[in-house]
Structures are given as structure tokens and as C-alpha cells.
Design an enzyme around this catalytic site. Structure first.
Site, PDB file in Angstrom:
ATOM      1  CB  CYS A  78      -0.880  -0.038   1.242  1.00  0.00           C
ATOM      2  SG  CYS A  78      -1.664   1.506   1.667  1.00  0.00           S
ATOM      3  CD  GLU A  79      -0.310   5.374  -3.841  1.00  0.00           C
ATOM      4  OE1 GLU A  79      -1.090   6.335  -3.900  1.00  0.00           O
ATOM      5  OE2 GLU A  79       0.328   4.953  -4.816  1.00  0.00           O
ATOM      6  CG  HIS A  81      -0.830   3.046   6.077  1.00  0.00           C
ATOM      7  ND1 HIS A  81      -2.038   2.929   5.421  1.00  0.00           N
ATOM      8  CD2 HIS A  81      -1.000   4.025   6.995  1.00  0.00           C
ATOM      9  CE1 HIS A  81      -2.893   3.789   5.922  1.00  0.00           C
ATOM     10  NE2 HIS A  81      -2.304   4.467   6.883  1.00  0.00           N
ATOM     11  CD  GLN A 119      -7.941  -4.766  -4.083  1.00  0.00           C
ATOM     12  OE1 GLN A 119      -7.621  -4.804  -2.904  1.00  0.00           O
ATOM     13  NE2 GLN A 119      -8.961  -5.468  -4.566  1.00  0.00           N
ATOM     14  CG  HIS A 147      -5.879  -3.800   1.518  1.00  0.00           C
ATOM     15  ND1 HIS A 147      -5.165  -2.976   0.692  1.00  0.00           N
ATOM     16  CD2 HIS A 147      -6.792  -4.434   0.739  1.00  0.00           C
ATOM     17  CE1 HIS A 147      -5.626  -3.091  -0.548  1.00  0.00           C
ATOM     18  NE2 HIS A 147      -6.615  -3.969  -0.544  1.00  0.00           N
ATOM     19  CB  CYS A 149      -3.011  -0.422   5.828  1.00  0.00           C
ATOM     20  SG  CYS A 149      -4.120  -0.583   4.426  1.00  0.00           S
TER      21      CYS A 149
END
Length: 189
Positions: A78-79, A81, A119, A147, A149
Site C-alpha cells: 500500500c502506498e 502505509h 488496489q 490489506h 493496513c
């Protein structure tokens, strides 16, 4: 990831900022491992989707039905976190005189997964790359991911799955084709 941009010493400082002792025996090699891990996890930036997709004309001239590959592994970060998200992708397309080596669909997902992602963008990037480089009659992509996060911080809801889809070409306009793809994407049962 370029070692000069964020290298071993940067990771040592990072570990220290967490309150750890980067000189502790268990952490001595961790900064170098992190450099290698992030180089691998972000290796998709150096891959060209056009080079990943090898197209064949032989065998596809008479084929005009859906081709679907399910269960393609997705491992990304994930960009927001830098935490992992993972799951599977399903890709379907109707050829227009050319087919792609089936393993290339997995390589295409891998190419875009090994970048910092969300995503939704990953899903449309895969679909757009197929439309651009193969020029099929239609493309469908469905991605199911968990995910970390969401699971390990914030709301902390383990096991929730996010589903995204992209339908291009004939699948945008044909309810029958879209329904067939989604049924095949679900699989047996």
C-alpha cells in the site's frame, strides 16, 4: 529501489528511531536485508508491461470466446502505509486474432504489483495494459485482496477482503459477456 536513495545506513537510523539498537546481533544484517527486500518488492518499476506480454497469432485465428485465468497471486504494498496487501487476481479476455502466453498474465499482474500501489489503480493498470498491448475485443480483471493496513492497525478487522474490477471493450457494453466473465471468475461452487 536505489541503495543511494535509501540505503543500509538509512535503515540503521530507522531502526534506531524505533528505539531499537541497530548494533544488536539480531539486527546487524537487517538493514542490508531491507535494502534487498525493497529492491525486490519494487522491481515492477523497472519492468515494461509491453515486454512482459508475448503475443501469439498462431492458434487464435478461430478462437473468439473468453479466456480466463483465475487465482493469479497478488503481493503488493500500500502506498499510504507501505504495508502489504495480498490476494488473487482473475483476468479474462476475448482475443481479436491474437492470444497471449498464459503465464504472461501472471507476469503482468506481478509487474504492477511490485510497485507501491492502491488496489484500484493496480486493477485498471492490468486491464489497460492488456487492451493497449494485445488489442483484444474485451478485457475483464477482478482483484480480491486483504490489506494489512486495515487488519493490523486502524480499524483492525482481520479477514476483510476488498474486491475491485475493471471491464473494458465488449465487457463494458455486453451484459451477457460481463455476466459470463464474472461467473467464470467466481469458479465452481
Amino acid at each position: 529501489m536505489d541503495e543511494q536513495q535509501f540505503g543500509v545506513e538509512d535503515w540503521r537510523r530507522f531502526l534506531g528511531s524505533l528505539g531499537e539498537d541497530p548494533e544488536r546481533s539480531g539486527l546487524l544484517e537487517t538493514p542490508q536485508r531491507l535494502v534487498g527486500a525493497w529492491q525486490y518488492w519494487t522491481s515492477g518499476y523497472s519492468q515494461d508491461p509491453a515486454e512482459v506480454l508475448k503475443v501469439f497469432e498462431d492458434g487464435a485465428e478461430q478462437y473468439s470466446e473468453l479466456i480466463v485465468v483465475r487465482g493469479i497471486p497478488v503481493y503488493s504494498h500500500c502506498e499510504h502505509h507501505l504495508t502489504p496487501f495480498f490476494g488473487t487476481a482473475t483476468i479474462g479476455y476475448v482475443p481479436n486474432g491474437r492470444i497471449v502466453g498464459l503465464s504472461k498474465l501472471t507476469r503482468l499482474v506481478d509487474c504492477f504489483s511490485k510497485r507501491l500501489q492502491v488496489q484500484e489503480r493496480l486493477t485498471i493498470q492490468v486491464a489497460n495494459a492488456l487492451m493497449t498491448h494485445m488489442q483484444p475485443l474485451s478485457v475483464g480483471v477482478v482483484v480480491h485482496c486483504r490489506h494489512l493496513c486495515m487488519e493490523s492497525r486502524g480499524i483492525r478487522t482481520p479477514g476483510e477482503e476488498t474486491v475491485t474490477s475493471a471491464m473494458l471493450g465488449g465487457m463494458q457494453n455486453s451484459l451477457a459477456l460481463r455476466t459470463e466473465f464474472l461467473a467464470l471468475a467466481r469458479g465452481p461452487g
